[in-house]
Design an enzyme around this catalytic site. Sequence first.
Site, short mmCIF file in Angstrom:
data_model
loop_
_atom_site.label_atom_id
_atom_site.label_comp_id
_atom_site.label_asym_id
_atom_site.label_seq_id
_atom_site.Cartn_x
_atom_site.Cartn_y
_atom_site.Cartn_z
N HIS A 127 47.36 -15.31 -4.73
CA HIS A 127 47.43 -13.89 -5.07
C HIS A 127 46.03 -13.29 -5.16
O HIS A 127 45.07 -13.98 -5.49
CB HIS A 127 48.18 -13.67 -6.39
CG HIS A 127 47.50 -14.29 -7.58
ND1 HIS A 127 47.65 -15.64 -7.90
CD2 HIS A 127 46.66 -13.78 -8.51
CE1 HIS A 127 46.94 -15.91 -8.98
NE2 HIS A 127 46.32 -14.80 -9.37
N LYS A 134 37.06 -9.89 -11.18
CA LYS A 134 37.05 -11.12 -11.97
C LYS A 134 37.75 -12.23 -11.19
O LYS A 134 38.43 -11.97 -10.21
CB LYS A 134 37.74 -10.89 -13.31
CG LYS A 134 39.24 -10.56 -13.21
CD LYS A 134 39.79 -10.15 -14.56
CE LYS A 134 41.28 -9.85 -14.52
NZ LYS A 134 42.13 -11.02 -14.37
N HIS A 155 40.17 -13.31 -6.10
CA HIS A 155 40.02 -14.76 -5.94
C HIS A 155 39.57 -15.17 -4.54
O HIS A 155 39.99 -14.56 -3.55
CB HIS A 155 41.36 -15.45 -6.21
CG HIS A 155 41.86 -15.31 -7.61
ND1 HIS A 155 41.09 -15.58 -8.71
CD2 HIS A 155 43.09 -14.97 -8.09
CE1 HIS A 155 41.81 -15.39 -9.80
NE2 HIS A 155 43.02 -15.01 -9.46
N CYS A 204 46.77 -11.27 -18.37
CA CYS A 204 45.44 -10.67 -18.26
C CYS A 204 45.21 -9.54 -19.27
O CYS A 204 44.10 -9.40 -19.79
CB CYS A 204 45.20 -10.20 -16.83
SG CYS A 204 45.18 -11.61 -15.68
N ASP A 254 44.17 -4.92 -13.64
CA ASP A 254 44.82 -5.62 -12.51
C ASP A 254 46.09 -4.95 -11.97
O ASP A 254 47.09 -5.65 -11.70
CB ASP A 254 45.16 -7.05 -12.93
CG ASP A 254 43.93 -7.89 -13.25
OD1 ASP A 254 42.82 -7.33 -13.24
OD2 ASP A 254 44.08 -9.09 -13.52
#
Length: 228
Positions: free
Chosen positions: A96, A121, A53, A169, A11
């Site tokens: 985000h 993810k 997301h 994460c 990430d």
Amino acid sequence: MTFKPALIIVDVQEDFCPPNGSLAVAGGRDIVPTLNELLALPFPVKIATKDFHPQDHISFASNHEPPNNKPFESTITIENPLNPSETQETRLWPDHCVQGTKGSELVPELDVSLVHAIVEKGQDKRVEMYSAFADPFKNPCVSKSNLAKILHDEGVTDVYVAGLAADYCVRYTAIDSSNEGFKTWVVGEATKAVDPSAMDQVHEEYSKVGVKVISKDAQEIEKVKEYS
């Protein structure tokens, strides 16, 4: 099994990095040169992950009613959509890494040309998913990435984890990696935490499942340099 290492860069996206990230981790951009050093090593498997997301994701404070919708402060209880008796408490965050936005992109300084695969993810709006493997629900799991399959199919024995954020994460990706049966190493100076004071607890969790934190000069990294 013969040693076969994989590198997972977690990430390292615009929204997690200063100066403009909506959920910027202090010093998040500063680790990129170290990440590029790791990417230049002869890992036979190199993977970058992305939070990705939908706009209506359950972890966004903006999707909840006041007063319990303060980013960083408020928490909510999420029910497993497939088994309401199983619940998880999670923190609410600013919007985000929304799909299709600049904030969801990997930072341009990261040498993505050296990455073999990108794993996305957090696409299921109903569950939080810090780990790059799966959401935290067990009975049953709701959302899984293809990360475990990639690593098992490639015959990986050891997983090296770096990126953002060390206390979220990276933490849950490393723990899931160990639970998947891989020897798991977190490269300490190639991570940054949202809350550095939480790292003692993170290291305690690591010790319970056999995850080890190493430096970029550690013997375990030297072993990768000799990989052929």
